[in-house]
Design an enzyme around this catalytic site. Sequence first.
Site, mmCIF file in Angstrom:
data_model
loop_
_atom_site.group_PDB
_atom_site.id
_atom_site.type_symbol
_atom_site.label_atom_id
_atom_site.label_comp_id
_atom_site.label_asym_id
_atom_site.label_seq_id
_atom_site.Cartn_x
_atom_site.Cartn_y
_atom_site.Cartn_z
ATOM 1 N N ALA A 27 0.722 -1.251 -0.100
ATOM 2 C CA ALA A 27 -0.040 0.064 0.097
ATOM 3 C C ALA A 27 1.126 1.216 0.036
ATOM 4 O O ALA A 27 0.870 2.248 0.880
ATOM 5 C CB ALA A 27 -0.738 -0.046 1.122
ATOM 6 N N ILE A 75 3.288 8.279 -1.049
ATOM 7 C CA ILE A 75 4.531 9.061 -1.061
ATOM 8 C C ILE A 75 5.462 9.079 0.160
ATOM 9 O O ILE A 75 6.759 9.271 -0.242
ATOM 10 C CB ILE A 75 3.990 10.539 -0.925
ATOM 11 C CG1 ILE A 75 4.977 11.720 -1.250
ATOM 12 C CG2 ILE A 75 3.057 11.044 0.192
ATOM 13 C CD1 ILE A 75 4.607 12.756 -2.153
ATOM 14 N N HIS A 94 6.330 6.270 1.524
ATOM 15 C CA HIS A 94 7.348 5.170 1.203
ATOM 16 C C HIS A 94 8.271 5.524 0.044
ATOM 17 O O HIS A 94 9.497 5.139 -0.131
ATOM 18 C CB HIS A 94 6.652 3.881 0.564
ATOM 19 C CG HIS A 94 5.800 3.498 1.725
ATOM 20 N ND1 HIS A 94 4.400 3.471 1.660
ATOM 21 C CD2 HIS A 94 6.165 2.440 2.652
ATOM 22 C CE1 HIS A 94 3.987 2.704 2.689
ATOM 23 N NE2 HIS A 94 4.968 2.128 3.205
ATOM 24 N N GLN A 106 2.588 -9.300 13.503
ATOM 25 C CA GLN A 106 2.282 -7.934 14.217
ATOM 26 C C GLN A 106 0.797 -7.454 14.137
ATOM 27 O O GLN A 106 0.642 -6.413 14.657
ATOM 28 C CB GLN A 106 3.307 -7.122 13.469
ATOM 29 C CG GLN A 106 2.829 -6.606 12.076
ATOM 30 C CD GLN A 106 3.991 -5.645 11.559
ATOM 31 O OE1 GLN A 106 4.988 -6.346 11.086
ATOM 32 N NE2 GLN A 106 3.770 -4.355 11.494
ATOM 33 N N GLY A 141 10.810 4.699 8.320
ATOM 34 C CA GLY A 141 10.354 6.031 8.698
ATOM 35 C C GLY A 141 10.207 6.396 10.077
ATOM 36 O O GLY A 141 10.117 5.516 10.960
ATOM 37 N N ASP A 146 6.734 5.805 12.663
ATOM 38 C CA ASP A 146 6.718 4.842 13.621
ATOM 39 C C ASP A 146 7.864 4.937 14.743
ATOM 40 O O ASP A 146 8.451 4.103 14.499
ATOM 41 C CB ASP A 146 6.605 3.501 13.021
ATOM 42 C CG ASP A 146 5.115 3.363 12.291
ATOM 43 O OD1 ASP A 146 4.235 3.279 12.832
ATOM 44 O OD2 ASP A 146 5.140 3.301 10.884
ATOM 45 N N GLN A 203 8.870 1.854 16.746
ATOM 46 C CA GLN A 203 9.310 0.944 16.117
ATOM 47 C C GLN A 203 10.778 0.936 15.723
ATOM 48 O O GLN A 203 11.416 0.326 15.712
ATOM 49 C CB GLN A 203 8.298 0.706 14.711
ATOM 50 C CG GLN A 203 8.741 -0.159 13.622
ATOM 51 C CD GLN A 203 8.018 -0.231 12.419
ATOM 52 O OE1 GLN A 203 7.033 -0.988 12.605
ATOM 53 N NE2 GLN A 203 8.109 0.248 11.242
ATOM 54 N N VAL A 208 1.337 11.637 6.415
ATOM 55 C CA VAL A 208 0.846 10.809 5.416
ATOM 56 C C VAL A 208 0.898 9.367 6.054
ATOM 57 O O VAL A 208 1.822 8.814 6.586
ATOM 58 C CB VAL A 208 1.729 10.800 4.207
ATOM 59 C CG1 VAL A 208 1.069 9.977 2.955
ATOM 60 C CG2 VAL A 208 1.435 12.357 3.520
ATOM 61 N N SER A 212 -1.461 5.234 5.200
ATOM 62 C CA SER A 212 -2.180 4.569 4.291
ATOM 63 C C SER A 212 -3.697 4.527 4.956
ATOM 64 O O SER A 212 -4.683 4.234 4.426
ATOM 65 C CB SER A 212 -1.956 3.031 4.192
ATOM 66 O OG SER A 212 -1.499 2.511 5.399
HETATM 67 O O1 PAF Z 1 6.294 -0.091 9.329
HETATM 68 C C1 PAF Z 1 6.039 -1.238 8.648
HETATM 69 O O2 PAF Z 1 5.211 -1.184 7.457
HETATM 70 C C2 PAF Z 1 6.119 -2.563 9.350
HETATM 71 O O3 PAF Z 1 6.134 -2.663 10.518
HETATM 72 C C3 PAF Z 1 7.510 -3.392 8.720
HETATM 73 C C4 PAF Z 1 8.712 -2.473 9.376
HETATM 74 C C5 PAF Z 1 7.427 -3.403 7.199
HETATM 75 C C6 PAF Z 1 7.543 -4.702 9.540
HETATM 76 O O4 PAF Z 1 6.553 -5.484 8.992
#
Ligand code: PAF
Length: 261
Positions: free
Chosen positions: A25, A28, A30, A54, A139, A142, A145, A176, A178
Amino acid sequence: MIEVIKSVDDLARQKWDVLVPTMGALHIGHKTLIELAKKEGERVIVSIFVNPLQFENKEDLINYPKSLDSDINLAEAAGASALFIPSEDVIYPGDIEKIPAGVFGDIYEGSSRTEHFSGVLTVVKRLFDLVKPKVAVFGEKDFQQLFLIKQMVTQLKIPVQIISAPTIRDNAGLAVSSRNIKLGSDGEKKAQVIHRALTKQTFEQMQKEISSEPGFKLDYLEVIDENSFEKAKTDTQNKRVIIAGWVNQIRLIDNMPMGNK
Ligand code: PAF
């Protein structure tokens, strides 16, 4: 034409400089990750894998947006050399050791989703093992993360450099994501309170701004030390405000260095 790789054998036939892990998905945000990746090395590979580990809620997993054709176009236009789109049994063949996320995996985004960050770390470690990139790009949106991935790389001594890219925002400052399409224009307007709050100079002003928008249901607003993820103290050097909440039942998260305008 960009190459689409599905098997471990095809992946191992080539060397990859930079990995951009995604769940598809692509938008911009990404695109900027891939463009940044391109500056780090010639051979950029983008992975697309919607990681079941997850997701706490099976419905969220099933309903996760999919847009493979446009993902391929976006990755190619942004300069990626290949896409890695593995099936579940390529990523999780039989028993796989789950990576614990530790204490910082149980707070904020992890407090209501107990296995979430362990699932993220497990898939990211698996992707690093398979792709063996020199650099990986994530990014800053998150932020928790990102912190946990950096911590895992240090603790497990994984030979990969983690690079992060600032959050992409629309004209009103909304990060931004999804999920934003689900907000509708009324929801987007309500969600703009997040950016207005994050750009205030004091914590009290931020709280006041948040409570001025009844359409935003706050989960947490906190100032943390971005190097340790502990709550910031008065003398903390790099303070970051993190926030999460809901607009029309859509969960939104964001963060910014404290004192940003
Ligand atoms: O941030 C994400 O899109 C996901 O958590 C990742 C890092 C691709 C792991 O599935």
